[in-house]
Design an enzyme around this catalytic site. Structure first.
Site, short mmCIF file in Angstrom:
data_model
loop_
_atom_site.label_atom_id
_atom_site.label_comp_id
_atom_site.label_asym_id
_atom_site.label_seq_id
_atom_site.Cartn_x
_atom_site.Cartn_y
_atom_site.Cartn_z
N GLU A 279 -26.97 39.38 24.44
CA GLU A 279 -26.46 40.69 24.00
C GLU A 279 -27.63 41.65 23.92
O GLU A 279 -28.70 41.30 23.42
CB GLU A 279 -25.86 40.64 22.58
CG GLU A 279 -24.61 39.84 22.43
CD GLU A 279 -24.13 39.79 20.97
OE1 GLU A 279 -24.29 40.78 20.22
OE2 GLU A 279 -23.61 38.73 20.59
N GLU A 331 -14.72 49.00 20.16
CA GLU A 331 -13.74 48.10 19.53
C GLU A 331 -13.39 48.59 18.13
O GLU A 331 -14.24 48.60 17.24
CB GLU A 331 -14.33 46.68 19.48
CG GLU A 331 -14.57 46.09 20.86
CD GLU A 331 -15.41 44.80 20.81
OE1 GLU A 331 -14.88 43.78 20.34
OE2 GLU A 331 -16.58 44.84 21.22
N LYS A 334 -13.84 46.37 14.73
CA LYS A 334 -15.15 45.97 14.21
C LYS A 334 -15.41 46.81 12.95
O LYS A 334 -14.70 47.78 12.69
CB LYS A 334 -16.23 46.25 15.27
CG LYS A 334 -16.05 45.39 16.53
CD LYS A 334 -17.38 45.08 17.18
CE LYS A 334 -18.14 44.09 16.32
NZ LYS A 334 -19.35 43.57 16.97
N GLU A 339 -21.08 49.99 14.70
CA GLU A 339 -20.50 48.77 15.29
C GLU A 339 -19.31 49.05 16.20
O GLU A 339 -19.04 48.30 17.12
CB GLU A 339 -20.05 47.80 14.19
CG GLU A 339 -21.17 47.31 13.29
CD GLU A 339 -21.91 46.12 13.87
OE1 GLU A 339 -21.31 45.41 14.70
OE2 GLU A 339 -23.07 45.91 13.50
#
Ligand SMILES: *[C@@H]1O[C@H](CO)[C@@H](O)[C@H](O)[C@H]1NC(C)=O
Length: 361
Positions: A279, A331, A334, A339
């Protein structure tokens, strides 16, 4: 990514380097032994397909996007048979993770590991190009840490008896490092070392890589006063902030973090072990320091050019760093803040900003 990671552990910032010798790895590397590492001059680049959103496209649509954007590799945080079915015959390389919640049972129950392989790997083997299976994500150090190596062993035994050859590994955060600066002094922390040392020697014996999540963003955001933005963003101006560590010169924080992890692995006795960056990314919003569209675009495009160019890191020159950007989508399930803003795409499939994956080849 682990939002709970203490800022101290993310501190990989620049300050004065200390003198050190040229990497012994380079000296020890004979032409024949190492030549295979230098085949292929380009680094593979993938994108994490996170699914913590209630508004994301269907798996088939997402895999079509990977193909259309020429993203050749994907990492899945957990097994999902609909996604794996969509990946059949796509030619896309797949890193498949287990749920952290499954680690205890994978570690203690070999028949559970066999059924995991029977459900998620065996039915797709041949049609899906599995690159690695990672037992757990960012659980070391922590309560689940003792389960990682036994889970890896059980998964590997299950794959072997199914006649499937896929390397088994785990993914760690840079919080496994107690020292990360200067890079040559990289070492596992006291809390992580009892788990990391046997894992890295095991991986080296199997020829499997260790997966590491590398976030210059968090190191920058924790100390934006002192860390030069260009150094964190891998931009040209980062060269002005370059750091000399013995004979090696670092012009960006990404390389410095990867090499700190290489130094830690070597100190733990796993000389030939390869690292894969599972990541990395930069948020385009969410209110964090430096979390703008332009900065995120700079980071990811600079990174794709840097990694795709295959130059490797100062400690491993010429050894391409296989790297997975985080993440495909913004997203909405999250935690709030940065984030939710690491995506390259909006849930409606439009670009948050453009990343040219074509430039990596
Ligand atoms: C990048 O982040 C810094 C804050 O750290 C900010 O001052 C700057 O404006 C940002 N650059 C762009 C182009 O958005």
């Amino acid at each position: 990514m682990d939002p709970a990671m203490p800022a101290g552990a993310r501190m990989l910032a620049a300050s004065a380097g200390v003198a050190r010798m040229v990497s012994p790895w380079i000296l020890a590397c004979s032409f024949l032994l190492c030549s295979s590492s230098f085949l292929g001059s380009e680094g593979a680049i993938g994108v994490n397909y996170g699914m913590l959103g209630n508004n994301l496209p269907s798996p088939a649509q997402v895999i079509s996007m990977y193909k259309a954007k020429k993203i050749g590799y994907v990492r899945l945080f957990h097994p999902d048979t609909a996604v794996l079915a969509a990946l059949r015959d796509s030619g896309i390389g797949v890193v498949l993770g287990t749920y952290n919640e499954d680690l205890a049972r994978l570690a203690s129950d070999s028949s559970f590991a066999a059924s995991w392989v029977g459900s998620y790997v065996q039915p797709f083997a041949g049609a899906v190009q599995f690159r690695y299976i990672n037992a757990g994500n960012e659980v070391i150090p922590g309560e689940a840490a003792p389960n990682v190596l036994p889970a890896m062993r059980n998964l590997e035994a299950a794959l072997k008896s199914a006649g499937i050859r896929v390397p088994v590994t785990t993914a760690v955060a840079t919080s496994v490092l107690g020292v990360s600066y200067p890079p040559s002094q990289g070492a596992f922390s006291e809390a992580a070392s009892p788990y990391m040392a046997p894992i890295v020697t095991y991986l080296a014996s199997k020829g499997a890589p260790l997966l590491v999540n590398v976030y210059p963003y968090f190191a920058y955001a924790a100390d934006a006063e002192r860390v030069q933005l260009g150094y964190a963003l891998l931009s040209q101006s980062g060269a002005a902030a370059s750091v000399t560590d013995g004979g090696l010169v670092y012009t960006n924080m990404f390389d410095a973090i990867v090499d700190a992890a290489y130094a830690a692995v070597e100190k733990a006795g796993a000389q030939g072990l390869e690292l894969v960056v599972s990541e990395t990314g930069w948020p385009s919003g969410g209110g964090g320091v430096g979390a703008t569209l332009e900065n995120a675009s700079s980071y990811n495009n600079n990174l794709v050019r840097h990694v795709g160019g295959g130059a490797g890191t100062p400690r491993r020159p010429g050894k391409p760093v296989e790297t997975y950007l985080f993440a495909m989508f913004n997203e909405n399930q999250k935690p709030e803040g940065v984030e939710q803003h690491f995506g390259l795409f909006q849930p409606d499939m439009s670009e948050v900003y453009h990343v040219d994956f074509g430039s990596s080849s």
